[in-house]
Design an enzyme around this catalytic site. Structure first.
Site, PDB file in Angstrom:
ATOM      1  N   TYR A   1      42.050  16.854  38.192  1.00 27.61           N
ATOM      2  CA  TYR A   1      42.635  17.965  38.955  1.00 27.61           C
ATOM      3  C   TYR A   1      43.972  18.286  38.324  1.00 27.61           C
ATOM      4  O   TYR A   1      44.933  17.521  38.466  1.00 27.61           O
ATOM      5  CB  TYR A   1      42.764  17.548  40.417  1.00 27.61           C
TER       6      TYR A   1
ATOM      7  N   LYS B   1      38.999  20.237  37.696  1.00 28.93           N
ATOM      8  CA  LYS B   1      39.405  21.337  38.575  1.00 28.93           C
ATOM      9  C   LYS B   1      40.592  22.007  37.907  1.00 28.93           C
ATOM     10  O   LYS B   1      41.688  21.432  37.823  1.00 28.93           O
ATOM     11  CB  LYS B   1      39.776  20.830  39.973  1.00 28.93           C
TER      12      LYS B   1
ATOM     13  N   THR C   1      44.773  21.116  49.940  1.00 27.11           N
ATOM     14  CA  THR C   1      44.479  21.817  51.194  1.00 27.11           C
ATOM     15  C   THR C   1      44.414  20.859  52.365  1.00 27.11           C
ATOM     16  O   THR C   1      44.689  21.237  53.508  1.00 27.11           O
ATOM     17  CB  THR C   1      43.156  22.594  51.049  1.00 27.11           C
TER      18      THR C   1
END
Length: 295
Positions: free
Chosen positions: A138, A166, A50
């Site tokens: 992640y 994640k 993001t």
């Protein structure tokens, strides 16, 4: 089961990186951190997907993490994005984040290289050996090109400083396998799947939509963890259309930045190779924001 990374349970917001005239807008970045503190958010994650981390120069990457840590000032956790497809670069970024005061490193799977599972293991093990900062794996194969398989993640869980993952595969079987086979804390990386992941052993989320409605996402997570799945399901039903719109209209964070601008929290342009939201898609975003009650 007691899980290793429960200090990172709850809502962590995947921060956007504000850009203005080609540069990082440091004032807006600090304001975004302050807003998340005011909203009661448990943590923030700068320099992830993001945050458009692939477009940041090395100096910008370190500067953003440094600014976020300084602005958070211990008021919430900072899980800094320090992953790279170069193991040496991942080590350097993680050491820098630790010097800045980050609470953990969010470490994406090496992208483009497409390592073997042994390569994944050695990459993360090398960073863990070189740094003592807690690591949140992640796993987002849709972006990196290859999945870190559950057996590899469970093997990595045996390393002391690897404490959480994640989970952004969109695969509940994978999340379940990690929950059963390891003591890692599992954080949802897909906003629309946060409640399902909580139901199979997850503890929270690293969220895109949290840039808009962090208090609501926190309420959903807290309700489930407090033993009130009915209330959590009500929040999920409210959040789901907004979350799906933000992550399906275009590549993240294009719709998110357009939404923040519409709501008076302008974070500036996206960087090439990303481009602004297509004008033909803006009415759908507008409708999603209105339906949620944000307009």
């Amino acid at each position: 089961m007691s899980r290793k990374g429960e200090q990172f349970a709850g809502l962590t917001v995947a921060l956007v990186t504000p850009f203005r005239d080609g540069a990082v807008d440091e004032g807006r970045l600090k304001a975004n951190v302050d807003w998340q503190v005011e909203e009661g958010t448990a943590g923030v994650a700068p320099c992830g997907t993001t945050g458009e981390s692939p477009t940041l120069s090395h100096d910008e990457h370190e500067r953003v993490i440094d600014l976020v840590c300084a602005q958070a000032a211990g008021r919430m956790k900072v899980i800094a994005g320090t992953g790279s497809n170069s193991t040496a670069e991942a080590v350097r970024l993680t050491k820098s984040a630790q010097r800045s005061g980050a609470d953990a490193a969010l470490m994406v799977a090496p992208y483009y290289n497409k390592p073997t599972q042994e390569g994944f293991y050695r990459h993360f093990a090398a960073v863990a050996d070189a740094c003592d900062l807690p690591i949140v794996l992640y796993n987002i194969p849709g972006r990196t090109g290859k999945n870190i398989e559950p057996d590899t993640i469970c093997r990595l869980a045996e390393l002391t400083t690897i404490v959480a993952v994640k989970e952004s595969t969109g695969d509940l079987d994978q999340a379940s396998a990690i929950a059963v086979g390891s003591d890692l804390t599992i954080l949802s990386g897909d906003d629309s799947l946060t409640l399902p992941i909580l139901s199979v052993g997850g503890s929270g989320a690293v969220s895109v939509a949290g840039n808009l409605v962090p208090a609501d996402l926190t309420a959903m997570i807290d309700a489930y963890r407090a033993g009130d799945p009915a209330a959590a399901l009500e929040w999920h039903a409210k959040l789901f259309p907004l979350c799906r719109t933000l992550l399906s209209l275009s590549s993240n964070p294009i719709p998110l930045k357009a939404a923040m601008a519409r709501l008076g929290r302008d974070t500036g342009e996206v960087r090439l190779p990303l481009v602004e939201l297509d004008a033909a898609l803006k009415p759908r975003l507008e409708q999603a924001l209105a339906d949620y009650g944000l307009l």
